[in-house]
Design an enzyme around this catalytic site. Structure first.
Site, PDB file in Angstrom:
ATOM      1  N   LEU A 144      -0.719   3.349  -5.779  1.00 15.29           N
ATOM      2  CA  LEU A 144      -1.899   2.152  -5.864  1.00 15.29           C
ATOM      3  C   LEU A 144      -2.853   2.253  -4.691  1.00 15.29           C
ATOM      4  O   LEU A 144      -2.607   2.036  -3.725  1.00 15.29           O
ATOM      5  CB  LEU A 144      -1.038   0.818  -6.017  1.00 15.29           C
ATOM      6  CG  LEU A 144      -1.919  -0.386  -5.710  1.00 15.29           C
ATOM      7  CD1 LEU A 144      -2.473  -0.454  -7.250  1.00 15.29           C
ATOM      8  CD2 LEU A 144      -0.927  -1.537  -5.497  1.00 15.29           C
ATOM      9  N   ASP A 145      -4.112   2.150  -5.326  1.00 14.96           N
ATOM     10  CA  ASP A 145      -5.347   2.110  -4.400  1.00 14.96           C
ATOM     11  C   ASP A 145      -5.557   3.253  -3.439  1.00 14.96           C
ATOM     12  O   ASP A 145      -6.279   3.315  -2.529  1.00 14.96           O
ATOM     13  CB  ASP A 145      -5.141   0.615  -3.778  1.00 14.96           C
ATOM     14  CG  ASP A 145      -5.385  -0.441  -4.661  1.00 14.96           C
ATOM     15  OD1 ASP A 145      -5.823  -0.247  -5.678  1.00 14.96           O
ATOM     16  OD2 ASP A 145      -5.028  -1.570  -4.012  1.00 14.96           O
ATOM     17  N   GLU A 146      -4.878   4.412  -3.839  1.00 17.70           N
ATOM     18  CA  GLU A 146      -5.027   5.405  -3.092  1.00 17.70           C
ATOM     19  C   GLU A 146      -5.342   6.712  -3.529  1.00 17.70           C
ATOM     20  O   GLU A 146      -5.531   7.687  -2.978  1.00 17.70           O
ATOM     21  CB  GLU A 146      -3.437   5.914  -2.423  1.00 17.70           C
ATOM     22  CG  GLU A 146      -2.829   4.777  -1.717  1.00 17.70           C
ATOM     23  CD  GLU A 146      -3.169   4.557  -0.350  1.00 17.70           C
ATOM     24  OE1 GLU A 146      -3.945   5.603   0.177  1.00 17.70           O
ATOM     25  OE2 GLU A 146      -2.628   3.726   0.462  1.00 17.70           O
TER      26      GLU A 146
END
Lengths: 277, 277, 277, 277
Positions: free
Chosen positions: D221-223
């Site tokens: 996530l969000d990476e």
């Protein structure tokens, strides 16, 4: 409980803030936001005061009249959304951004109508349930065309006109009907590249930054008071057409932000400048 | 005629602006610049008032005390230039910018001394006629080193400490001596990349923008109230070292601008945030 | 092992990249960085190739001559740091930034001397161990003064002249001695506010953004090829003096970045534009 | 005459540019734009070559296979516009910007369909003649919902999925169907404020700048690899809601610019980073 905004503009005198805020206090109006500015060069005082409470406009304005210096301008702007008419030609990006921002509520405005000198944007406008009028300039003098535009516009009694890439020059007569009430987006960082084809001029000059300028329209072309400007970097890989494309996002963002300031009664005009509180 | 700045911070109440400006008016002090802010979330009122005239500090402050709510903080800051001590390690760009801005008058501050944990910047500092002290941390515990630093610093009685790329963590004990009076420049866009080697972290994460953050130092590392931030774009061609180099200009500009705000008494601290008027 | 940069500029033809890189490969030179640009409007090809290896300049250039179209310009720039002379008047911020960046190694340049038409910056320059010459223009015609400047400058055989807020107009004769080798910082976002007192002009026009422009000096005042531009926002609270102060950081940053591009052989000039690879 | 783009990614070796451009030259393909990058840290070579001519894909790719090192990736991307499916929830600003840019031709893409987990944006989508599917997540597990989404999406065989403020987390299973083919806009300057409610986090931290990040979606996530970021300044007057509103323009601009890069085959992914040529 109502909300109104008091706008004051007068010669600077000692004690003005105290006098105005005292009057508000005496009227049991709560100041929710206040800002003021003194232009030391011209000795002018500007103040914008957001008020909340039960208003007696007549006595409030009478009290202000007595307290403020001769020639002071002051005005109680209601919190009601403003009504605008948008003028367009063929390009859709500025109109589209205003339509979308109005749709999602981030630009709180009543778009009464869109008027174009071509009909290219009619379908787009009508998709959003807004009336569109085409007033072609074919076979008309500028004066005749402006008169026809005026007739269409005036039935809507707009607070402001928005030139969203309206690519014709308005006659001084037309402009006089809407003093400091016409907002234009110019596709350059004014005063660089005044006049036609600013992106071509920018390309020829080899600039490394291009911009856009939102300003009030006066009878001097591209010379009215500037409300908002912004820029983006370009480089040698951009030709005039690329610059125009890259400039679209800046144009629409600058116009929307300028509108947002004007529509919330934040913009004072003094001489050829704006004070934004 | 003197100039002073009145700083007021209290719970919001109706009529505060009127009360404070009335008192100034009664004292025949002219308001040359005023700004205020109400934080609606916390119900706090902040006001910064630049005054000109003949001051009777005692009666003025007594009048304010009576007019303002219980617990109000208020302060008359003199227009005198502030005295700072600058802490450094080896990198010169932030120190250099402050020295140059002090030299040309664009940062109006009295640099009492520069203190380094290395002597790399001694010659540079002394070229500008400013005393330099080297307090090496070799063979010292953090507590011992901080104590020695403190001794050197306190002889100058500074209003503020400026950490101009001082690359050591200060102990809570040290920080407590200068509450909200230590300004640090952190070489990232906080809260991204807290801690050591932020440019390496930025490179590893592949960000397209890097930044710098000037903040007050509290006992929580990199967590104090932020004063100023700025950024620049980077791309895949930059490695961590390139980013560090590119970041230098941002770091020095952000630190100088933050200092300029603090030194002109514009920065209020509330909780972990700054209000800049 | 040596490092050199090959700069090629000629009419565009199919196969140019292949031809040039083949020659490098044949000479067992490793390409560590390459970039090229074709200007479709003018049909010009530009390529900058960083090479590593053992160079036989004569045969390499001969091979290139044979492969490239008639009239091609090509040059092997050594990795040696360039030598500059800096011209100043009274303001120190641009000179100071270059001195500091030279001090900390972030601008890799040999500052041979600083020459001023006043002696205001002599002490500052000499603190950094760099010779300063004052060539006053008092009682001299422009031609006479330029001649004296030239004499002082030419003893240093500089690669480039840097006008770091040198506030005099150079004569076409002087400029011809250094074709596309004089870099000036102009304190406006050119072509807005050409000529004297650009910040006063900006204030009068009420712009919301101000800027700075680094450009090569040609015999047309403020009209030479632009290398770098940047801007900062201003508002109604800034008078002309405030704008000048705010503009200083932009001026020095823009000049330093432009210098950095020029000094690393990245800037091609074509007509009145720069191509930066 | 056709136009195609050759994308090459392999281990760096001496002579690669010469080899590839020789092959193009031999095939009588004209290089209209070329750029390359060597990542010195990883020793990887990236090249993007815009070609014009008559293509024999089979022999061209065979020649490349023979010339390039083992394990090289290379691909001839056609100039055909890409097909995307857009995923949304309730917010319209990112979808609206893509629709408007598609309408005026500034984002050259085939929007096959819009799929929402709510039906709030159905009417808006259909005004532009684009099919809308609502796949409610009510009473479904994440796995069940993702499966239903997948069924709807796969009938359109999209090249890319665009998450235009799609406010649900996609399961790793779903993501695996579209490796580096899902583009998300995250409403913060990643890696600051990962996860939910980034504007609330930003407000709590008192930052002076907020931003947005367009990135490829991976199972972390969000990476995922960042494609584009941008920021705007905020100050103490903005609460979390104001920040969210101010952030909308940045979000939509960042997403559109990232899309524009991806859709023109400019974005390489290496590890967790993008190389944009």
């Amino acid at each position: 409980m109502e909300k109104k905004t008091l706008l004051t503009h007068c010669c600077d005198k000692p004690g003005l803030i105290a006098k105005i805020t005292n009057i508000c206090y005496k009227h049991q109006l709560n100041i929710t936001y206040n800002s003021e500015f003194v232009d030391n060069t011209t000795g002018q005082f500007f103040m914008r005061t957001e008020l909340e409470g039960y208003f007696n406009d007549t006595t409030l304005l009478a009290d202000l009249k007595q307290a403020l210096p001769e020639g002071a301008k002051y005005q109680l702007a209601s919190a009601q959304r403003k009504r605008v008419v948008i003028l367009v030609t063929k390009e859709s990006h500025c109109l589209g951004d205003i339509l979308m921002k109005n749709f999602d509520g981030s630009l709180d405005v009543d778009i009464a109508a869109v008027v174009g000198n071509y009909d290219h944007l009619q379908a787009l406008t009508e998709r959003f349930g807004i009336p569109f009028h085409c007033v072609s300039h074919d076979d008309l003098t500028r004066a005749q065309h402006d008169t026809q535009m005026l007739e269409v516009i005036e039935q809507y009694q707009p607070d402001y006109l928005v030139l969203a890439k309206y690519m014709r020059i308005l006659s001084p007569d037309f402009v006089e009907h809407f003093p400091y009430r016409i907002i234009n987006i110019h596709h350059s960082f004014l005063p660089a590249f005044i006049g036609a084809k600013p992106y071509h001029q920018a390309y020829e000059r080899g600039v490394k930054i291009i911009g856009a300028t939102a300003h009030f329209v006066t009878s001097n072309l591209d010379e009215g008071p500037i409300i908002k400007q912004d820029v983006i970097p370009v480089d040698h890989t951009s030709n005039a057409k690329d610059m125009a494309q890259a400039g679209r996002d800046v144009e629409k963002n600058v116009l929307s932000r300028a509108l947002s300031k004007v529509l919330s009664d934040r913009v004072f005009v003094q001489g050829n400048k704006t004070i934004i509180l």
